[in-house]
Design a protein around this motif. Structure first.
Motif, short mmCIF file in Angstrom:
data_model
loop_
_atom_site.label_atom_id
_atom_site.label_comp_id
_atom_site.label_asym_id
_atom_site.label_seq_id
_atom_site.Cartn_x
_atom_site.Cartn_y
_atom_site.Cartn_z
N LYS A 221 7.37 -5.77 -6.20
CA LYS A 221 7.53 -7.11 -6.75
C LYS A 221 6.21 -7.54 -7.37
O LYS A 221 5.17 -6.96 -7.08
CB LYS A 221 7.91 -8.09 -5.64
N ARG B 146 21.96 -21.11 -8.27
CA ARG B 146 21.78 -19.68 -8.54
C ARG B 146 23.09 -18.92 -8.58
O ARG B 146 23.12 -17.76 -8.95
CB ARG B 146 20.90 -19.07 -7.45
N LEU C 103 -0.58 8.92 8.23
CA LEU C 103 -0.68 8.25 6.94
C LEU C 103 -1.68 7.10 6.96
O LEU C 103 -2.04 6.58 5.92
CB LEU C 103 0.70 7.70 6.53
N TYR D 40 3.28 -12.30 3.60
CA TYR D 40 1.97 -11.65 3.65
C TYR D 40 0.97 -12.47 4.47
O TYR D 40 0.21 -11.95 5.25
CB TYR D 40 1.41 -11.45 2.23
N GLU E 163 -0.48 -7.90 -6.95
CA GLU E 163 -1.20 -9.13 -7.22
C GLU E 163 -1.65 -9.15 -8.68
O GLU E 163 -1.84 -8.10 -9.29
CB GLU E 163 -2.47 -9.18 -6.36
N GLU F 85 14.34 -12.82 -8.93
CA GLU F 85 15.29 -13.82 -9.41
C GLU F 85 16.34 -14.10 -8.34
O GLU F 85 16.86 -15.19 -8.22
CB GLU F 85 16.00 -13.33 -10.68
N LYS F 86 16.65 -13.07 -7.59
CA LYS F 86 17.56 -13.24 -6.46
C LYS F 86 16.89 -12.66 -5.22
O LYS F 86 16.07 -11.76 -5.32
CB LYS F 86 18.86 -12.47 -6.70
N GLU F 87 17.29 -13.18 -4.08
CA GLU F 87 16.77 -12.58 -2.86
C GLU F 87 17.58 -11.33 -2.55
O GLU F 87 18.78 -11.28 -2.77
CB GLU F 87 16.88 -13.57 -1.71
N VAL G 253 2.64 6.35 0.85
CA VAL G 253 3.39 6.15 2.09
C VAL G 253 4.88 6.30 1.81
O VAL G 253 5.60 6.98 2.56
CB VAL G 253 3.09 4.76 2.69
N ALA H 80 2.83 -2.49 4.18
CA ALA H 80 3.84 -1.90 3.28
C ALA H 80 5.13 -1.61 4.04
O ALA H 80 6.22 -1.77 3.50
CB ALA H 80 3.30 -0.61 2.66
N VAL H 81 5.01 -1.20 5.30
CA VAL H 81 6.20 -0.80 6.04
C VAL H 81 6.90 -2.00 6.68
O VAL H 81 8.12 -2.08 6.71
CB VAL H 81 5.84 0.25 7.12
N VAL I 90 6.33 -5.56 6.19
CA VAL I 90 6.51 -6.85 5.52
C VAL I 90 7.28 -6.64 4.23
O VAL I 90 6.92 -5.79 3.42
CB VAL I 90 5.15 -7.50 5.23
N LYS I 91 8.33 -7.43 4.02
CA LYS I 91 9.18 -7.19 2.87
C LYS I 91 9.20 -8.33 1.87
O LYS I 91 10.07 -8.41 1.03
CB LYS I 91 10.61 -6.89 3.36
N ASN J 282 -1.87 3.57 -2.01
CA ASN J 282 -1.51 3.83 -0.61
C ASN J 282 -0.02 3.63 -0.38
O ASN J 282 0.65 4.48 0.21
CB ASN J 282 -2.27 2.87 0.31
N SER J 283 0.49 2.50 -0.88
CA SER J 283 1.91 2.21 -0.69
C SER J 283 2.78 3.27 -1.32
O SER J 283 3.78 3.70 -0.75
CB SER J 283 2.25 0.84 -1.29
N GLU K 159 -4.68 -0.25 -2.59
CA GLU K 159 -3.53 -0.68 -1.80
C GLU K 159 -2.24 -0.13 -2.38
O GLU K 159 -1.39 0.38 -1.66
CB GLU K 159 -3.43 -2.21 -1.80
N CYS L 83 13.22 -0.21 2.76
CA CYS L 83 12.25 0.01 1.69
C CYS L 83 10.81 -0.10 2.19
O CYS L 83 10.54 -0.71 3.22
CB CYS L 83 12.43 -1.04 0.59
N ILE L 84 9.92 0.50 1.43
CA ILE L 84 8.50 0.21 1.56
C ILE L 84 8.22 -0.85 0.50
O ILE L 84 8.65 -0.72 -0.64
CB ILE L 84 7.66 1.47 1.28
N PHE L 85 7.52 -1.90 0.90
CA PHE L 85 7.38 -3.03 0.00
C PHE L 85 5.94 -3.17 -0.48
O PHE L 85 5.00 -3.00 0.29
CB PHE L 85 7.83 -4.30 0.71
N HIS L 86 5.79 -3.48 -1.74
CA HIS L 86 4.45 -3.81 -2.22
C HIS L 86 4.53 -4.93 -3.24
O HIS L 86 5.37 -4.90 -4.14
CB HIS L 86 3.76 -2.60 -2.84
N TYR L 87 3.65 -5.90 -3.08
CA TYR L 87 3.58 -6.98 -4.04
C TYR L 87 2.34 -6.77 -4.89
O TYR L 87 1.22 -6.72 -4.38
CB TYR L 87 3.49 -8.33 -3.31
N HIS M 218 -3.04 -1.66 5.33
CA HIS M 218 -2.16 -1.51 4.17
C HIS M 218 -0.85 -0.83 4.55
O HIS M 218 0.22 -1.21 4.08
CB HIS M 218 -2.86 -0.70 3.07
N LEU M 219 -0.96 0.17 5.42
CA LEU M 219 0.24 0.88 5.85
C LEU M 219 1.19 -0.05 6.58
O LEU M 219 2.37 -0.14 6.27
CB LEU M 219 -0.15 2.06 6.75
#
Lengths: 286, 400
Positions: free
Chosen positions: A37, B258, B32, B55, A183, A166-168, A26, B46-47, B49-50, A22-23, A19, A177-181, B42-43
């Motif tokens: 994150k 915060r 891709l 998720y 795990e 820590e902050k949003e 991409v 990634a694109v 969901v932020k 892949n991210s 995963e 952005c392309i996002f990946h968490y 996965h694609l």
């Protein structure tokens, strides 16, 4: 670009999930920053290093602190140096560009070959920080009024941004952005990761350790769960201390490497004395 | 057909924008997604969901759109029993290459046919529905493109990875979006450079002047960077009637907490009304209580006070000595006096009420809300209300 898609597959010292690779690919193909994150110790920072290594690019690291300003990443105009020079006549003061020092982002732009730029822990900075970088990351160029010069990226750098939540982050920034968490790795993947670092570790010991490690992580009462880096440190301590798998089955040596807080150690001891359910490994001689 | 997926995602509460959707289409055009549904999944994730908090919603939407989700209700009871049994020993699978990949439609059809044929439970093997083995149906087995029927996934190749909902624990129903409140709170600042700290900023004007005064010999003048001088005291009602607004109040609390730009931030709790004691945590335990009078003595009047509460109580709690709601406690002076004392000690104070302003005249506590409003300027606890309140807190010559 499609031809080079799928270039990143992890490196010899860094195991990635499919995963994640892949991210990464991409993000590279779509030319967008990759926002990573994840729990501390899941290797967010290491990822950029590994991308750079795998793609054979130079890595530039921009460490963000609570006082960091977006401007510093572009350039800094060193007024004081210029004033000093004008006093003593050391350098040609009329040339302003001598006193423009490019920041990490600027450096990445002017680099003759493509680089990987890591913006580490972006959430440490001020709330508006990510917004201040939107244009520069989008357009890959910025203007220096002092020299009337526009710096444009020679090659669009591969931008990796990490956040500890820590902050949003602002929506406008996230949209780009392309996002990946990342795990937390499960026991199987963890074995692979440990193998990369300690290829010669005894199998029995490793299994015993992982069992204990994941049991500790499963305790809800902990304030800070031990992470991968703590596991690796712990394993090293065990190997250096010459702990046998047999002893591992009876106690948890070097607990301080895994748990850094007093309350957590107490919580663990409490759980050991008050076993609940069957998830706890059996600590007795065998 | 895709656009429906976009709207389904939005219907599931994912803040997907058109921009991101375009990005996805562009990615698909570039090929891709590869050939498999898994890499497509996965694609998309990634694109589109932020946040890991989204998720789970994405997984649900994806499963619903692309697979119709494995629905436990729809599957014969017996099959679930077979699948729930112990897993037999793993068989080494050698001829994986020979296993055929099926598309989802074919698989579903085959599953239906096979279920019709199968009369008993099976574990291992390559054909019947059961655990282990290389049949495309069941769980814990291995087939490069099979349908996992419940159970735990061992090999992650089943196309319905989304239906596992691995990210359910990250849902953000509990963690709150506080950014808007934070942005509003940022306006609560008053810069001054008179505070302590290292002088690190070059004062250009003064430098030029000094340099001129020294006949052109460079004399640098440095200033302290300007800092926010504002100190905040947050007093929150943690009484029973506030429970209904706990989410909202939590949001405010987190935002204030915060906000790192305050010079000082103190938070205390009270129960319905302020009397002799304030509490450092929401539980309001008498063992940790602090004397209100002592706090008023020791805190400088320039703290900006934000009180949060519904101001709805029995009139006696506000107007009578001994009106305190807490069993076993007694107040010599009515709550009203204490509120005025707080109001008079601090130069700036506001009351934020989670009850919408349009209800203040009509709710059960309308009478006490009216009384409290005579003491404190009251605003509703919304973004707009908070902004108004902050304007009030910044006003220099407030009565006091």
């Amino acid at each position: 670009m499609a031809a080079s898609f799928g270039r990143f597959r992890g490196s010899s010292t860094y195991i990635v999930s499919e995963e994640l690779s892949n991210s990464v690919n991409v993000a590279i193909a779509l030319k967008k920053p990759l926002l990573i994150k994840g729990e501390p110790g899941t290797g967010k920072t290491m990822l950029a290093r590994s991308i750079a290594e795998a793609l054979g690019m130079r890595l530039l690291v921009w460490n963000i602190k609570s006082t960091s300003k977006a401007q510093e990443g572009l350039y800094v105009y060193d007024t004081v140096q210029r004033l000093c020079d004008s006093q003593f006549g050391d350098n040609d003061v009329s040339d302003v560009s001598r006193y423009i020092k490019l920041g990490k982002l600027g450096e990445a732009f002017v680099s003759p070959e493509q680089v990987v730029l890591l913006i580490d822990e972006i959430d440490k900075a001020d709330l508006e920080f990510p917004n201040d970088l939107l244009w520069e990351l989008d357009q890959m160029s910025f203007y220096i009024p002092e020299t009337k010069q526009t710096i444009t990226a020679v090659h669009r750098p591969v931008v990796v941004i990490t956040s500890n939540a820590e902050k949003e982050l602002p929506d406008a920034f996230l949209r780009r952005c392309i996002f990946h968490y990342i795990e937390f790795p499960d026991a199987e993947r963890m074995k692979e990761i440990v193998r990369v670092h300690y290829p010669n570790l005894e199998k029995k010991l490793l299994e015993q350790c992982l069992e204990t490690f994941y049991w500790i992580r499963s305790l809800d009462s902990l304030q800070k769960k031990p992470s991968t880096s703590e596991l690796l440190d712990w394993l090293q301590a065990l190997v250096l201390g010459g702990i046998s798998p047999r002893r591992m089955g009876e106690e948890i040596p070097f607990l301080g490497v895994l748990l850094k807080k007093n309350q957590d150690v107490e919580a663990l001891l409490w759980s050991l004395q008050h076993p609940r359910g069957s998830r706890r490994p059996q600590f007795h001689g065998r | 057909m895709f656009t429906e997926f976009f709207y389904l995602l939005r219907a599931h509460g994912l803040p997907v924008s058109v921009n991101e959707w375009y990005t996805l289409l562009e990615a698909l055009q570039q090929g891709l997604a590869g050939a498999s549904l898994t890499s497509f999944y996965h694609l998309c994730r990634a694109v589109l969901v932020k946040s890991e908090a989204h998720y789970d919603r994405f997984d649900q939407a994806f499963a619903r759109f692309f697979a119709g989700v494995e629905s436990p209700e729809g599957m014969p009871e017996k099959i679930w029993e077979w699948l729930d049994r112990e897993l037999p020993e793993d068989h080494v699978v050698r001829q994986l290459g020979e296993l055929r990949q099926y598309d989802l439609e074919t698989l579903k059809k085959m599953l239906a046919e096979r279920l019709a044929e199968q009369q008993e439970e099976h574990h291992g093997g390559s054909y019947w529905v059961g655990t282990g083995g290389t049949s495309p149906f069941g769980h814990s087995g291995f087939h490069p493109g099979g349908i996992r029927l419940g159970g735990e996934s061992r090999n992650r190749s089943a196309v319905k990875v989304a239906a596992e909902r691995r990210f359910a624990q990250f849902r953000d129903d509990e963690t709150l979006d506080t950014r808007q409140f934070q942005i509003a709170l940022r306006k609560l600042r008053q810069f001054t450079s008179r505070l302590d700290g290292a002088k690190t900023e070059l004062d250009i004007e003064a430098t030029i002047k000094e340099t001129g005064d020294h006949a052109g010999r460079l004399t640098l003048v440095w200033n302290r960077p300007r800092q926010n001088a504002i100190k905040v005291l947050l007093l929150m009602d943690s009484g029973g009637s506030m429970l209904a607004y706990s989410r909202l109040c939590n949001q405010l609390f987190q935002a204030v907490n915060r906000s790192t730009h305050f010079k000082d931030l103190r938070v205390y709790y009270f129960h319905n009304c302020i009397y002799d004691w304030l509490y450092p945590d929401a539980a309001c335990r008498q063992s940790t209580a602090l004397s209100t009078a002592h706090l008023l003595r020791t805190m400088s009047p320039d703290y900006r006070v934000i009180l949060v509460g519904d101001a709805s109580m029995a009139p006696g709690e506000l107007t009578r000595p001994g009106g305190i709601i807490e069993w076993g406690l007694h107040n010599e002076e009515p709550g009203y006096v204490w509120l005025e004392r707080v109001r008079n000690h601090f130069e700036h104070s506001v009351w934020l009420n989670p009850i919408p302003a349009s209800y203040w005249e009509w709710v059960e506590g309308a009478y006490t809300i009216g009384l409290v409003r005579r003491v404190f300027p009251m605003f509703e606890l919304t973004l707009a209300g908070l902004e108004q309140a902050i304007r009030q807190l910044k006003a220099r010559a407030a009565c006091g």
